[in-house]
Scaffold this active site. Structure first.
Site, PDB file in Angstrom:
ATOM      1  N   GLU A  73     -46.394   7.353  22.311  1.00  0.00           N
ATOM      2  CA  GLU A  73     -44.957   7.160  22.219  1.00  0.00           C
ATOM      3  C   GLU A  73     -44.388   8.013  21.095  1.00  0.00           C
ATOM      4  O   GLU A  73     -45.014   8.179  20.047  1.00  0.00           O
ATOM      5  CB  GLU A  73     -44.617   5.685  21.997  1.00  0.00           C
ATOM      6  CG  GLU A  73     -44.921   4.803  23.201  1.00  0.00           C
ATOM      7  CD  GLU A  73     -44.322   3.421  23.085  1.00  0.00           C
ATOM      8  OE1 GLU A  73     -43.702   3.131  22.036  1.00  0.00           O
ATOM      9  OE2 GLU A  73     -44.460   2.643  24.039  1.00  0.00           O
ATOM     10  N   ASP A  77     -40.940  -6.118  44.872  1.00  0.00           N
ATOM     11  CA  ASP A  77     -40.761  -6.376  43.443  1.00  0.00           C
ATOM     12  C   ASP A  77     -39.680  -5.480  42.869  1.00  0.00           C
ATOM     13  O   ASP A  77     -38.963  -5.878  41.939  1.00  0.00           O
ATOM     14  CB  ASP A  77     -42.075  -6.159  42.697  1.00  0.00           C
ATOM     15  CG  ASP A  77     -42.093  -6.870  41.348  1.00  0.00           C
ATOM     16  OD1 ASP A  77     -41.451  -7.943  41.231  1.00  0.00           O
ATOM     17  OD2 ASP A  77     -42.753  -6.377  40.418  1.00  0.00           O
TER      18      ASP A  77
END
Length: 296
Positions: free
Chosen positions: A211, A237
């Site tokens: 990240e 979903d």
């Protein structure tokens, strides 16, 4: 904050907002994604270790089988007192043996199985589930045909136009060739959040990622993404995720207008790519996906 997968592509060639609000950034021209072994190695699980055990039988030699059940082939037989190396245990056929009555089968270090009913050993851990087989690569026509049932069911349950669902899946999974979709049937990069995986996923799969914050500082971390038993479950979903996220509520005023629906979803912050709507609608037009919006 940016999330970059380490050494592999998880999704298709688009930048979009995930469940947690992080962004998943992909390199253009990435390959088809993780192979099954690589995917599960990404969880950081410890390598298997074995423990010592011993066969105890007053019923004659005990069968070692190719799988955890009486219907599996016998590969060899072991006499009373034979030493064994055991890795883990899995449920199977119930057996009444010399040591105990048990429905557990012990996996040996060579991958074969012996009924726990005839083994004396320390307590074994449960074997991890096998890595799912990767989905086969499909042609565009095959992918669309496979996608239609789940997309239409998502429309009936949640109101997301089928054409939108299919086009987003094509764009975000690279026609099902991304690591998340080919291994975990996750076509939209939806994450688990606090261990919650919603009503349609089978669980969570942790991938190591890197990240980077807005200042460009990067660090290694991991993210859990939802796993599914089928494409249809992933599509349903996706509908559940949009329907139950308040930020996307304005889109549901356009459940019978696919173009307006995807525009409203983008405006609500689903994707950061300024051309996202154009890309989705181009796919819907090129492959005539609007024909699947039957509104029934």
């Amino acid at each position: 904050m940016l999330t970059v997968t380490k050494g592999t592509s998880l999704m298709g060639h688009t930048t979009r907002r995930l469940l947690t609000g992080a962004l998943l950034v992909l390199a253009a021209g990435a390959g088809p994604g993780l192979a099954p072994g690589a995917a599960h190695a990404a969880t950081g699980a410890a390598p298997q270790t074995s423990v010592a055990g011993r066969v105890r039988t007053t019923d004659g030699a005990v069968n070692v089988r190719s799988g955890p059940g009486l219907g599996n082939a016998v590969v060899r037989r072991m006499a009373d007192g034979a030493a064994v190396r055991l890795v883990c245990a899995v449920p199977g056929d119930r057996v009444s043996g010399t040591v105990r009555t048990s429905a557990l089968w012990d996996r040996l270090s060579d991958g074969r199985y012996i009924s726990h009913a005839y083994v004396v050993s320390a307590t074994l851990r449960t074997c991890p589930p096998p890595a799912p087989a990767p989905a086969p690569a499909l042609t565009p026509d095959e992918f669309i045909a496979a996608a239609v049932p789940g997309a239409r069911k998502s429309w009936r349950e949640y109101g997301v136009p089928a054409s939108v669902t299919i086009a987003q899946a094509i764009l975000e999974s690279g026609w099902g060739r991304s690591g998340l979709s080919s291994v975990d049937r996750n076509y939209f990069g939806i994450k688990c959040q606090g261990g919650y995986h919603g009503p349609h996923a089978t669980g969570c799969h942790v991938y190591k990622t890197t990240e980077c914050d807005k200042a460009g500082k990067c660090f290694e971390t991991s993210d859990a993404f939802r796993t599914y038993a089928s494409m249809a479950r992933s599509f349903r979903d996706h509908g559940h995720f949009l329907k139950n996220n308040k930020r996307y509520a304005p889109a549901f005023a356009h459940t019978k207008d696919a173009n307006k629906f995807i525009s409203a979803v983008w405006k609500a912050g689903y994707a950061t790519d300024p051309n996202y709507v154009a890309k989705v609608t181009k796919i819907m037009t090129r492959y005539d996906l609007y024909q699947y919006d039957t509104w029934k």
